[in-house]
Design an enzyme around this catalytic site. Structure first.
Site: not given
Ligand code: FE
Length: 192
Positions: A97, A100-102
Site C-alpha cells: 500500500c 499507507c498500510s491498507c
Molecule cells: Fe493504505
C-alpha cells in the site's frame, strides 16, 4: 517511541480508562484473543489450500474473492473488496500500500511492521526485484513481477504457487504450510 515505551504507555492508558470505568478490561482481552486466534494468516492459508485442491474454487476465488471470503465468515474486516492474484510460472505478484498500510485483515491478520515502512512502500514499486531479494526471494529475470497497490477500496492477496512436492496432500496439511509472507508476495513457498 521505543516499543517498550509504547507498551508502557498503552498499559498506563488501559489502567486509567479501566479505573474510570470507561473501558472494560474483559473486552480488551476478547479483542486480543480474537486477533491472535481467529484473525490471522491462517484464514488466507485456508483459501489458498482450497484453491490448490479444487479448480472450481480457485476459479471463483480469482474471479470474485469478496464473494468467496464472505462465505467463510472470517472476522477482522478490511475485505469489502478483495482481489486475489495468482502467481504463475510467468508472473510473480507482490502487494503493497504505497499510500499507507491498507491490508486485508480478515485473511492475513494485522500487517507486519515492514509492510508499513515507508522504505518498503516506495521501493517495492520502483525496484521490486531488489526488494524481494532482500527478503531472500530471487525471482528469475524471465519472470514478470507485478506490484499491486492496495487502497481503502481494494485489498489484494497473492495466491502463491504450490511446490510440486506437496501434490496429494490434504487441505489442512496444505493450509498449515502456507506462510503469511507468501500471500503478500515477498516470499515464495519451497518444498522444504
Ligand atoms: Fe493504505
Amino acid at each position: 517511541m521505543s516499543q517498550t515505551t509504547a507498551a508502557i504507555r498503552a498499559q498506563a492508558l488501559e489502567s486509567l480508562l479501566t479505573e474510570r470505568g470507561l473501558l472494560d478490561a474483559d473486552l480488551i482481552d476478547d479483542v486480543i484473543v480474537r486477533y491472535n486466534e481467529r484473525v490471522g494468516p491462517m484464514n488466507g492459508a485456508k483459501l489458498v489450500a482450497h484453491a490448490w485442491s479444487d479448480v472450481a474454487f480457485k476459479k471463483r476465488l480469482l474471479t470474485d474473492a469478496t464473494a468467496v471470503v464472505n462465505e467463510f465468515e472470517f472476522s477482522g474486516g478490511q475485505v469489502d473488496k478483495l482481489v486475489v492474484v495468482e502467481n504463475t510460472p510467468d508472473t510473480h505478484n507482490v502487494v503493497v500500500c504505497t499510500l499507507c498500510s491498507c491490508y486485508p485483515w480478515a485473511v492475513l491478520g494485522l500487517p507486519p511492521k515492514w509492510y508499513k515502512d515507508p522504505a518498503y512502500r516506495s521501493r517495492v514499486v520502483r525496484e521490486p526485484r531488489s526488494v524481494l531479494a532482500e527478503f531472500g526471494t530471487f525471482i528469475s529475470t524471465e519472470k514478470k513481477i507485478r506490484v499491486w497497490d492496495s487502497s481503502a477500496e481494494i485489498r489484494y492477496m497473492v495466491l502463491p504457487e504450490m511446490p510440486a512436492a506437496w501434490q496429494g496432500r490434504d487441505v489442512d496439511s496444505l493450509a498449515a504450510s502456507v506462510s503469511r509472507d507468501s500471500m503478500i508476495g515477498v516470499t515464495v513457498l519451497d518444498a522444504n
